[in-house]
Design a protein around this motif. Structure first.
Motif, short mmCIF file in Angstrom:
data_model
loop_
_atom_site.label_atom_id
_atom_site.label_comp_id
_atom_site.label_asym_id
_atom_site.label_seq_id
_atom_site.Cartn_x
_atom_site.Cartn_y
_atom_site.Cartn_z
N GLY A 118 0.78 -1.23 0.00
CA GLY A 118 0.00 0.00 0.00
C GLY A 118 0.81 1.28 0.00
N ALA A 119 2.14 1.18 -0.04
CA ALA A 119 3.00 2.37 0.02
C ALA A 119 3.29 2.89 -1.39
N GLU A 120 3.63 4.16 -1.46
CA GLU A 120 4.15 4.74 -2.69
C GLU A 120 5.47 4.06 -3.03
N SER A 121 5.71 3.83 -4.30
CA SER A 121 6.94 3.13 -4.70
C SER A 121 8.13 4.09 -4.70
N GLU A 122 9.33 3.52 -4.55
CA GLU A 122 10.53 4.34 -4.61
C GLU A 122 10.68 5.06 -5.95
N PRO A 123 10.41 4.42 -7.10
CA PRO A 123 10.50 5.17 -8.36
C PRO A 123 9.54 6.36 -8.42
N THR A 152 14.08 9.65 3.02
CA THR A 152 13.86 8.72 1.91
C THR A 152 13.80 9.45 0.58
N LEU A 153 13.15 10.60 0.55
CA LEU A 153 13.08 11.34 -0.71
C LEU A 153 14.47 11.73 -1.18
N ILE A 154 15.32 12.21 -0.29
CA ILE A 154 16.69 12.57 -0.69
C ILE A 154 17.42 11.33 -1.20
N ARG A 155 17.31 10.25 -0.44
CA ARG A 155 18.06 9.03 -0.80
C ARG A 155 17.66 8.52 -2.18
N VAL A 156 16.36 8.36 -2.43
CA VAL A 156 15.96 7.76 -3.70
C VAL A 156 16.14 8.74 -4.86
N LEU A 158 18.60 11.04 -5.11
CA LEU A 158 20.02 11.02 -5.45
C LEU A 158 20.40 9.69 -6.11
N THR A 159 19.84 8.59 -5.62
CA THR A 159 20.14 7.29 -6.22
C THR A 159 19.74 7.26 -7.68
N GLU A 160 18.57 7.81 -7.99
CA GLU A 160 18.11 7.85 -9.38
C GLU A 160 18.94 8.82 -10.20
N ALA A 161 19.22 10.01 -9.65
CA ALA A 161 19.93 11.04 -10.40
C ALA A 161 21.36 10.66 -10.70
N LEU A 162 21.99 9.94 -9.77
CA LEU A 162 23.43 9.65 -9.87
C LEU A 162 23.74 8.22 -10.27
N ASP A 163 22.70 7.36 -10.31
CA ASP A 163 22.91 5.92 -10.50
C ASP A 163 23.92 5.40 -9.48
N LEU A 164 23.67 5.76 -8.22
CA LEU A 164 24.59 5.47 -7.13
C LEU A 164 23.79 5.23 -5.87
N ASP A 165 24.07 4.13 -5.16
CA ASP A 165 23.40 3.87 -3.89
C ASP A 165 24.04 4.74 -2.82
#
Length: 215
Positions: A118-123, A152-156, A158-165
């Protein structure tokens, strides 16, 4: 708002996670539930200022959730800046029926691949975060913007923008990112620590003492 723009291909963002709340301290899943800062969180907001004060900033924006808005207001007051916008796209991930749950067996039973039932997805969260940053880059090209939002918003984002965990984001620490209109995002400071792509100090000369925007 009036502004004088020194055109630059890069917009600089300080991405700051809000200070602590009682739900953070209790390790409750907080998400989009609107919980205020606690006393520790208000102190953390003030402690974010010394790292930020190494550079000149033009203005502050934040998520409209109260914990981010309170943190932004403290930072802005201490740096003599204005909070010019509360941006809905910067709200924390919506965890749906799991919000408010403590870590443990009940919460674990709600886990599904990529998150919780039921949660919003990370993507979806990353898309909102990137849309907000791209819109700020378009609206205020060359500006230096403090963005107070959620872990969580910052983490995901940046992960998407940088292709970096990038891992978890600490409360009220500096994350410094530049967005170049041709080459995209580059990370320079993560959780208060220079990142391995951090350029020489001269690269940041234009961040101190030379406003691209005058409010």
């Amino acid at each position: 708002m009036t502004a004088r723009n020194r055109i630059s291909p890069s917009t600089t963002f300080a991405l700051i996670r809000h200070g602590q709340t009682d739900w953070n301290a209790a390790r409750r899943l907080q998400g989009s539930t609107d919980i205020p800062l606690n006393d520790i969180g208000r102190g953390q907001a003030g402690k974010a200022v010394p790292a930020l004060s190494q550079f000149d900033w033009d203005f502050v924006v934040s998520s409209p959730l109260i914990r981010a808005a309170e943190t932004a207001d403290v930072i802005a007051a201490d740096l003599d800046l204005d909070v010019i916008r509360r941006i809905p796209g910067l709200v924390e991930r919506d965890y749906g029926p799991t919000e408010g749950m403590l870590e443990g067996a009940e919460l674990d039973s709600m886990r599904i691949p990529g998150g919780y039932y039921g949660a919003e997805s990370e993507p979806e969260v990353a898309a909102r975060g990137l849309d907000a940053l791209h819109a700020l880059s378009r609206d205020y090209p060359g500006a230096r913007i403090i963005v107070v939002t959620h872990g969580t918003l910052i983490r995901v984002t940046l992960t998407e923008a940088l292709d970096l965990d990038v891992g978890s984001i600490d409360n009220a620490t500096l994350n410094l990112v530049r967005h170049h209109r041709n080459t995209g995002f580059a990370l320079h400071v993560l959780n208060g620590t220079p990142h391995h792509t951090q350029p020489s100090p001269s690269h940041f000369d234009n961040l101190k003492g030379h406003k691209s925007w005058q409010l």
